[in-house]
Motif scaffolding. Structure first.
Motif, short mmCIF file in Angstrom:
data_model
loop_
_atom_site.label_atom_id
_atom_site.label_comp_id
_atom_site.label_asym_id
_atom_site.label_seq_id
_atom_site.Cartn_x
_atom_site.Cartn_y
_atom_site.Cartn_z
N CYS A 64 -65.15 61.96 -111.47
CA CYS A 64 -64.34 61.71 -109.99
C CYS A 64 -62.78 62.05 -110.17
CB CYS A 64 -64.60 60.34 -109.73
SG CYS A 64 -63.96 59.98 -108.11
N LYS A 65 -62.20 61.61 -111.24
CA LYS A 65 -60.96 61.77 -111.57
C LYS A 65 -60.45 63.22 -111.69
CE LYS A 65 -57.15 60.34 -114.62
NZ LYS A 65 -56.78 59.61 -115.75
N LYS A 66 -61.72 64.10 -112.28
CA LYS A 66 -61.23 65.62 -112.67
C LYS A 66 -61.41 66.24 -111.33
CE LYS A 66 -62.62 69.20 -115.86
NZ LYS A 66 -63.25 69.80 -116.99
N VAL A 67 -62.44 65.77 -110.47
CA VAL A 67 -62.61 66.46 -109.09
C VAL A 67 -61.27 66.37 -108.27
CG1 VAL A 67 -63.87 66.39 -107.21
CG2 VAL A 67 -65.19 66.40 -109.31
N LEU A 77 -68.86 59.83 -103.16
CA LEU A 77 -69.47 58.53 -103.07
C LEU A 77 -69.77 58.09 -104.53
CD1 LEU A 77 -71.79 57.02 -100.31
CD2 LEU A 77 -72.43 56.63 -102.72
N MET A 78 -69.45 57.09 -104.90
CA MET A 78 -70.08 56.37 -106.35
C MET A 78 -71.07 55.59 -106.25
SD MET A 78 -67.81 57.92 -108.43
CE MET A 78 -68.13 57.06 -109.87
N LEU A 79 -72.03 55.67 -107.17
CA LEU A 79 -73.08 54.83 -107.32
C LEU A 79 -73.02 54.08 -108.69
CD1 LEU A 79 -76.00 57.06 -106.47
CD2 LEU A 79 -74.99 55.64 -105.02
N ASN A 90 -61.99 50.31 -109.49
CA ASN A 90 -61.77 51.56 -110.62
C ASN A 90 -62.39 52.48 -109.83
OD1 ASN A 90 -60.53 50.35 -112.60
ND2 ASN A 90 -62.49 49.72 -113.86
N ALA A 91 -63.32 52.56 -109.06
CA ALA A 91 -64.09 53.79 -108.30
C ALA A 91 -63.07 54.22 -107.44
CB ALA A 91 -65.30 53.15 -107.65
N LEU A 92 -62.47 53.37 -106.62
CA LEU A 92 -61.50 53.71 -105.40
C LEU A 92 -60.33 54.46 -106.02
CD1 LEU A 92 -62.20 50.90 -103.22
CD2 LEU A 92 -63.12 53.16 -102.81
N TYR A 99 -68.28 53.68 -102.16
CA TYR A 99 -69.20 53.31 -103.32
C TYR A 99 -70.35 52.52 -102.84
CZ TYR A 99 -66.86 48.68 -102.99
OH TYR A 99 -66.53 47.44 -102.45
N LEU A 100 -71.28 52.49 -103.76
CA LEU A 100 -72.54 51.68 -103.36
C LEU A 100 -73.19 50.98 -104.63
CD1 LEU A 100 -73.92 51.21 -100.56
CD2 LEU A 100 -75.73 53.05 -101.13
#
Length: 228
Positions: A64-67, A77-79, A90-92, A99-100
């Motif tokens: 996610c960070k690299k994208v 969207l993170m699972l 952290n996900a946000l 996220y889900l």
């Protein structure tokens, strides 16, 4: 038709997700490793990513960070298997849009995906993009294309195809994606319409210039990039 790439190392879940989205009219690919994820994105342009956090290679947060360093607008969207506040934060903070927490209902996942895609589409409509590839400039607000300062006149289909290639940021765009996005049809292997229009573009964009910008990735599709 929206195209989604799923990063999920649970093969059973990945297959279920892919089938679920395919049955609802999406194009969907799946990969099981964070490193393979980026190899796949070089081959195909996607409208959205669904990333599981715990995968081999680069984990979902690192992906996610690299994208986000490369593309600030694509929905992510993170699972996650964890419900701790720290994991959600952290996900946000790594750039996810939503996220889900597992386990989840597929219909809730679909609702969140559709919401993110609608938001992304509205943002794209509002933004005024200017793409610059070497000395080629594509002004999507003015629908104007120039190379080395000289205006290039394109037909609507030619322009739409060129802008699709430009929006992929140098990644390969498959014939299936081109057929869907430019002609709103499913790709048929017996037709050469795409090749014909690629040749039209090459004659207008590359002919007479030392550095060609439109390239073919044999067996996969086309990409727009300066190789100088």
């Amino acid at each position: 038709m929206h195209k989604i790439l799923i990063l999920e190392d649970d093969h059973k879940m990945a297959s279920e997700l892919r089938q679920f989205f395919t049955n609802r009219g999406f194009e969907c690919d799946q990969v099981y490793d964070g490193h393979i994820f980026f190899k796949q994105t070089e081959l195909t342009a996607y409208d959205m990513y669904i990333l599981d956090v715990n995968v081999p290679g680069l984990n979902g947060l690192e992906v996610c960070k690299k994208v986000r360093q490369q593309n600030r607008s694509i929905p992510i969207l993170m699972l996650t298997a964890y419900s701790a506040v720290e994991d959600k934060v952290n996900a946000l903070e790594f750039g996810a849009d939503d996220y889900l927490v597992k386990p989840f209902h597929l219909e809730e996942l679909l609702a969140r995906v559709n919401a993110l895609l609608r938001r992304s589409s509205n943002t794209k409509i509002e933004e005024k993009h200017v793409y610059k590839i070497d000395d080629l400039v594509i002004d999507s607000a003015e629908l104007k294309v120039t190379r080395n300062g000289k205006e290039i006149v394109l037909t609507p289909k030619e322009y739409k195809l060129l802008e699709l290639l430009a929006a992929a940021d140098g990644r390969t765009v498959s014939k299936q994606t081109i057929a869907s996005k430019v002609w709103d049809i499913n790709f048929e292997t017996g037709t050469n319409t795409i090749e014909v229009y690629i040749n039209y573009l090459r004659n207008k964009i590359d002919k007479g210039f030392a550095r060609p910008l439109i390239h073919t990735r044999a067996g996969f599709g086309y990409y727009l990039r300066s190789l100088a």
